[in-house]
Design a protein around this motif. Structure first.
Motif, PDB file in Angstrom:
ATOM      1  N   LYS A 111       0.823  -1.210   0.000  1.00  0.00           N
ATOM      2  CA  LYS A 111       0.000   0.000   0.000  1.00  0.00           C
ATOM      3  C   LYS A 111       0.858   1.262   0.000  1.00  0.00           C
ATOM      4  N   GLU A 112       1.987   1.205   0.687  1.00  0.00           N
ATOM      5  CA  GLU A 112       2.867   2.371   0.734  1.00  0.00           C
ATOM      6  C   GLU A 112       3.414   2.697  -0.656  1.00  0.00           C
ATOM      7  N   LEU A 114       2.050   1.868  -3.623  1.00  0.00           N
ATOM      8  CA  LEU A 114       0.965   2.338  -4.480  1.00  0.00           C
ATOM      9  C   LEU A 114       0.562   3.771  -4.133  1.00  0.00           C
ATOM     10  N   THR A 115       0.526   4.069  -2.850  1.00  0.00           N
ATOM     11  CA  THR A 115       0.177   5.424  -2.415  1.00  0.00           C
ATOM     12  C   THR A 115       1.182   6.441  -2.942  1.00  0.00           C
ATOM     13  N   ALA A 116       2.475   6.095  -2.915  1.00  0.00           N
ATOM     14  CA  ALA A 116       3.521   7.007  -3.372  1.00  0.00           C
ATOM     15  C   ALA A 116       3.481   7.200  -4.889  1.00  0.00           C
ATOM     16  N   LEU A 118       0.799   6.715  -6.992  1.00  0.00           N
ATOM     17  CA  LEU A 118      -0.501   7.085  -7.560  1.00  0.00           C
ATOM     18  C   LEU A 118      -0.575   8.528  -8.074  1.00  0.00           C
ATOM     19  N   PRO A 119       0.008   9.526  -7.396  1.00  0.00           N
ATOM     20  CA  PRO A 119      -0.087  10.890  -7.937  1.00  0.00           C
ATOM     21  C   PRO A 119       0.726  11.105  -9.211  1.00  0.00           C
ATOM     22  N   LEU A 143      -6.960  -3.368  -2.622  1.00  0.00           N
ATOM     23  CA  LEU A 143      -6.100  -2.548  -3.472  1.00  0.00           C
ATOM     24  C   LEU A 143      -6.834  -1.924  -4.656  1.00  0.00           C
ATOM     25  N   TYR A 146      -6.637   1.844  -5.829  1.00  0.00           N
ATOM     26  CA  TYR A 146      -5.380   2.392  -6.360  1.00  0.00           C
ATOM     27  C   TYR A 146      -5.288   2.246  -7.883  1.00  0.00           C
ATOM     28  N   ASP A 237       7.054  11.612  -2.464  1.00  0.00           N
ATOM     29  CA  ASP A 237       6.984  11.492  -1.013  1.00  0.00           C
ATOM     30  C   ASP A 237       6.549  10.098  -0.647  1.00  0.00           C
ATOM     31  N   ASN A 238       7.210   9.489   0.348  1.00  0.00           N
ATOM     32  CA  ASN A 238       6.816   8.172   0.842  1.00  0.00           C
ATOM     33  C   ASN A 238       5.582   8.308   1.707  1.00  0.00           C
TER      34      ASN A 238
END
Length: 238
Positions: A111-112, A114-116, A118-119, A143, A146, A237-238
């Motif tokens: 998840k970390e 994918l979150t980083a 995605l933008p 998931l 995402y 950004d992490n």
């Protein structure tokens, strides 16, 4: 504007899968030993039956592994000149089917990562196997939010990956593929001009193949983010 994407594999890239099969294999070998139908070759023989089933069906059909368990039992019955019990064939096959009912477990950092990303990237999930099973497991993983696209194919090839890229109008020179299989994830990506990151975690024999070009190596999902950041000098950004 060029569309940048990261194309993820699912099993043993974002979620733990191989360990589920290993647990069933261990239980099968133990049961076979109790029946005096095992030796040091039982797991390689099971793997051979499993691979043969995959090749015969042209991809990762859902019944390949369950059938391989029953086939291995029948093989040892013949080898030891013992009668084959149809009830045990069904019991062993059912052990294989249980793999697909196990809870989905995310790999550390999924998840970390994918979150980083995605933008900055469009995230695509490209997996293989039984479509209904993979859809069920994908939704259970949590998931889905995402990803802008989820697709299951019977077997991964450069041709169907190229088709995916063309349909979604992805810019290959700016995009990545991430997966644990050299055969199914890395080589198809390299063949069509994507950059690729091989997640070097445990995988079964079917996934092994010589790479056809340069690729990046990562020991965990956290390292994938660092590779992408360093390659394009991105500030993520992490």
């Amino acid at each position: 504007m060029a569309i940048k994407a990261v194309i993820f594999d699912f099993d043993d890239t974002l979620v733990a899968t191989n360990q589920l099969f290993d647990a069933v294999k261990a239980a099968f070998a133990k049961k076979m030993a109790a029946l005096d139908l095992a030796d040091e070759q039982i797991l390689p023989i099971l793997n051979d039956f499993d691979l043969a089933n995959v090749r015969q069906r042209g991809g990762l059909a859902k019944d390949c592994f369950p059938l391989a368990l029953g086939q291995t039992y029948q093989h040892y019955c013949h080898l030891r000149a013992k009668p084959c019990d149809p009830a045990l064939v069904r019991e062993f096959e059912n052990m294989g089917w249980q793999v697909f009912e196990e809870p989905v477990t995310l790999l550390p950092g999924a998840k970390e990562l994918l979150t980083a990303l995605l933008p900055h990237y469009r995230l695509l999930l490209w997996t293989q196997g039984d479509p209904a099973t993979q859809e069920k497991r994908f939704q259970a993983s949590g998931l889905a939010p995402y990803f802008s696209h989820f697709e299951t194919v019977p077997a991964k090839t450069a041709a169907n990956l190229s088709d995916l890229i063309e349909r979604l109008k992805i810019e290959k020179s700016l995009s990545w593929a991430i997966g644990n299989s050299l055969r199914c994830d890395i080589n198809p990506a390299l063949a069509i001009g994507l950059k690729a990151i091989h997640l070097e975690i445990s995988s079964w024999e079917y996934e092994h193949e010589e790479a056809i070009g340069f690729f990046y190596r990562a020991g965990c999902l956290d390292e994938c983010l660092e590779i992408i950041k360093n390659n394009f000098q991105l500030t993520i950004d992490n």
